[in-house]
Design an enzyme around this catalytic site. Structure first.
Site, PDB file in Angstrom:
ATOM      1  N   LEU A  19      24.293 -13.198 -27.139  1.00  0.00           N
ATOM      2  CA  LEU A  19      25.714 -12.986 -27.410  1.00  0.00           C
ATOM      3  C   LEU A  19      26.035 -13.196 -28.885  1.00  0.00           C
ATOM      4  CD1 LEU A  19      28.412 -12.342 -26.125  1.00  0.00           C
ATOM      5  CD2 LEU A  19      28.693 -14.768 -25.599  1.00  0.00           C
ATOM      6  N   THR A 191      19.066 -31.310 -33.112  1.00  0.00           N
ATOM      7  CA  THR A 191      19.048 -30.213 -34.091  1.00  0.00           C
ATOM      8  C   THR A 191      18.036 -30.502 -35.193  1.00  0.00           C
ATOM      9  OG1 THR A 191      21.335 -29.556 -33.661  1.00  0.00           O
ATOM     10  CG2 THR A 191      20.429 -29.014 -35.826  1.00  0.00           C
ATOM     11  N   LYS A 223      25.383 -34.306 -42.463  1.00  0.00           N
ATOM     12  CA  LYS A 223      24.117 -34.898 -42.024  1.00  0.00           C
ATOM     13  C   LYS A 223      23.128 -33.800 -41.631  1.00  0.00           C
ATOM     14  CE  LYS A 223      24.346 -38.433 -39.235  1.00  0.00           C
ATOM     15  NZ  LYS A 223      24.475 -39.226 -37.972  1.00  0.00           N
ATOM     16  N   CYS A 381      24.736   2.315  -6.477  1.00  0.00           N
ATOM     17  CA  CYS A 381      23.312   2.385  -6.160  1.00  0.00           C
ATOM     18  C   CYS A 381      23.063   2.039  -4.688  1.00  0.00           C
ATOM     19  CB  CYS A 381      22.515   1.507  -7.109  1.00  0.00           C
ATOM     20  SG  CYS A 381      20.744   1.914  -7.121  1.00  0.00           S
ATOM     21  N   MET A 384      26.046   2.542  -2.629  1.00  0.00           N
ATOM     22  CA  MET A 384      26.293   3.919  -2.181  1.00  0.00           C
ATOM     23  C   MET A 384      25.462   4.231  -0.940  1.00  0.00           C
ATOM     24  SD  MET A 384      24.532   7.052  -2.390  1.00  0.00           S
ATOM     25  CE  MET A 384      24.770   8.775  -2.784  1.00  0.00           C
ATOM     26  N   HIS A 507      24.262   3.815 -12.145  1.00  0.00           N
ATOM     27  CA  HIS A 507      24.790   2.507 -12.569  1.00  0.00           C
ATOM     28  C   HIS A 507      25.797   2.674 -13.706  1.00  0.00           C
ATOM     29  CE1 HIS A 507      22.092  -0.267 -10.344  1.00  0.00           C
ATOM     30  NE2 HIS A 507      21.269   0.769 -10.364  1.00  0.00           N
ATOM     31  N   GLU A 509      28.031   0.722 -14.702  1.00  0.00           N
ATOM     32  CA  GLU A 509      28.316  -0.523 -15.427  1.00  0.00           C
ATOM     33  C   GLU A 509      27.573  -0.606 -16.752  1.00  0.00           C
ATOM     34  OE1 GLU A 509      24.942  -1.699 -12.511  1.00  0.00           O
ATOM     35  OE2 GLU A 509      26.604  -0.270 -12.630  1.00  0.00           O
TER      36      GLU A 509
END
Length: 549
Positions: A19, A191, A223, A381, A384, A507, A509
């Site tokens: 993302l 980290t 830091k 798909c 259906m 599909h 989407e």
């Protein structure tokens, strides 16, 4: 020369590298740069096509038929650069390629090793995306720093920076800054350790994106900057987004990430304009309507299994300035508890794809419930195929109608294999995959939604509607509103006398974007809005009548 950005992750998985990478790609595009995205996955599978959704979420399919990681869905939803099979490589593909070359004698008798042969292969797939027509390639490295599987990829990008010049590469590392409730403070040590592991490999991150649930103080940022050897302005805070993932790009802009990247790589770019993104979030925050849609699937408890479905519904909701409440319903629960109990309060029902027999009867029952009650229904798909099975059993009176995928001896195989699929033995990459043309019937709901009679959509399936039953279904009211151009393959079915009943073999989407909702999803959500308003109006009229009486 093409510039390269490498995105890595540390401390834990699922930090949102995909993302964040997609958001950065979108910001650079909005500044006039030509961007391509790539994901390198460390697992040994050749692709995710044979992996369970519980293991790796949905399989995202590209136009060229590549079965890829779900992060490529983020890339396509946020950016416009064309993705191909060169946009996603796995350890399995890398090793397979190297072994094939060794078998062909192309290494001239040398001992084949991880370094340099595997790393050279990784570098070659990164170079494939560069060129005169690309300004920036963003390559996300899957996995977490410290995992043994990721080491060849990290070594390869270290070498790559040496090959093309450090000024042409940027390393961005996502990490976690956890909050400890007992101590009431954020902890920077994870980290520091994560960056330490990167530096041991030979990679010094240029930018740190720090995932956190609470704001990072300037003291903590100082830091992190000091111990990780990263400039203070390159320590970027990325707080969890409770409202929407589409807030991520705006958060990165607030932290001037796009400016950092452009300055670090010496890129020439125009001023950023993301007003359309602000408008999108305004519509999301200020809905005019609210509807509820049930997604009835086999993997409903695992959100990533239907990631693109949920996103496409959200896009349609934003298009109509509507808040969509999604109910994730296990189809096997419907088999046990019944459709009335689980689906009674929804304005629309969507049945997505899937494989395997488990939960099929629950999907069929959900479709029967939607059809008989006049509830807007959208099948995708396998959804259906289940719609055809349900209609065959209950309207065409084909007792025991089924798919040969689940019942090879069914008396009425309304769904069956194509001839060319009958002798397929390998499971991976052998279905009907990728973008295929569909011809739509004029005046159908599908044609009205698309505004066209010819469309291209992505497929991922092996079984098809059995044309021997087409006349019987048409005689009982089902309309085949979309087919392949030659008319041999059924792509879309509709029930004209139903408020909104559309099921597709492909599909849709995969082609929905936040700023451009897919037409079928948009029309489906509009149908749910119409139903909801009608039910509210009917309830109001009844209440008024009772008051008068």
């Amino acid at each position: 020369m093409t510039k390269h950005i490498f995105v890595t992750g540390g401390v834990v998985s699922s930090l949102g590298k995909g993302l964040t990478s997609a958001s950065m790609g979108m910001l650079l595009e909005q500044r006039g740069l030509r961007v391509l995205m790539q994901k390198l996955d460390p697992y040994i599978n050749v692709d995710p096509g044979t992996m369970s959704p519980y293991q790796h979420g949905e399989v995202y399919v590209l136009d060229d038929g590549s079965e890829t990681d779900l992060d490529l869905g983020h890339y396509e939803r946020f950016t416009s650069g064309k993705l191909t099979r060169d946009s996603n490589y796995t350890t399995g593909q890398i090793y397979q390629s190297v072994i094939e070359k060794e078998r062909q004698g192309r290494f001239l008798g040398k001992t084949v090793q991880v370094i340099p042969h595997i790393t050279n292969e990784i570098k070659s797939v990164i170079r494939k995306l560069g060129g005169d027509d690309v300004d920036v390639v963003i390559t996300e490295i899957g996995g977490t720093v410290g995992d043994i599987e990721s080491l060849p990829f990290l070594e390869a990008i270290r070498q790559f920076a040496q090959d093309v010049g450090r000024e042409n590469c940027l390393f961005m590392h996502l990490t976690l800054v956890p909050y400890l409730k007992a101590a009431d403070e954020l902890k920077t040590k994870p980290t520091q350790h994560s960056v330490g592991q990167m530096r041991e490999i030979g990679i010094q991150p240029d930018i740190l994106v720090c995932r956190c649930e609470r704001s990072i103080s300037r003291e903590d940022r100082e830091k992190i900057s000091l111990f990780c050897n990263v400039p203070l302005d390159a320590v970027i805070e990325e707080k969890d987004k409770d409202f929407s993932i589409y807030e991520v790009p705006l958060s990165l802009v607030d932290n001037q990430l796009d400016e950092l990247v452009i300055n670090r790589l010496g890129l020439s770019a125009k001023q950023l304009d993301i007003q359309a993104w602000h408008d999108l979030l305004h519509r999301l925050r200020n809905p005019r309507h609210e509807v509820a849609i049930a997604v009835v699937g086999k993997y409903a408890e695992h959100r990533d299994a239907y990631k693109s479905i949920y996103e496409a519904i959200d896009h349609a909701g934003m298009h109509h300035q509507t808040q969509v409440r999604i109910g994730r319903i296990q189809s096997s629960d419907i088999e046990r508890e019944g459709a009335e109990r689980l689906l009674g309060g929804y304005d629309g029902i969507l049945v997505p794809g899937g494989f395997g027999e488990r939960g099929i009867e629950g999907k069929v029952e959900a479709i029967r419930f939607a059809r008989s009650r006049g509830i807007p229904f959208f099948g995708i798909c396998l959804g259906m195929q289940c719609a055809v099975i349900e209609y065959g059993r209950h309207r065409v009176d084909l007792q025991g109608a089924h798919s040969t995928e689940f019942d090879k001896d069914t008396a009425h195989p309304v769904i069956c294999l194509l001839d060319e699929q009958r002798n397929v033995t390998d499971m991976g990459g052998t279905m009907r995959l990728g973008q295929q043309p569909t011809r739509l019937t004029p005046d159908s709901r599908a044609a009205h939604a698309y505004g066209s009679e010819n469309v291209d959509e992505r497929h991922r399936h092996r079984y098809e509607f059995n044309n021997q039953y087409r006349q019987q279904f048409e005689a009982h009211g089902m309309r085949f509103s979309g087919t392949s151009p030659d008319g041999k393959l059924v792509e879309i079915v509709e029930i004209p006398d139903h408020p909104w009943f559309v099921a597709v073999q492909f599909h849709p989407e995969f082609k929905s974007k936040p700023l451009q909702a897919h037409p079928l999803f948009a029309q489906f959500v509009q149908a749910t809005i119409d139903r909801h308003q009608a039910s509210v109006g009917a309830a109001s009229d009844q209440q008024e009548s009772e008051l008068k009486s």
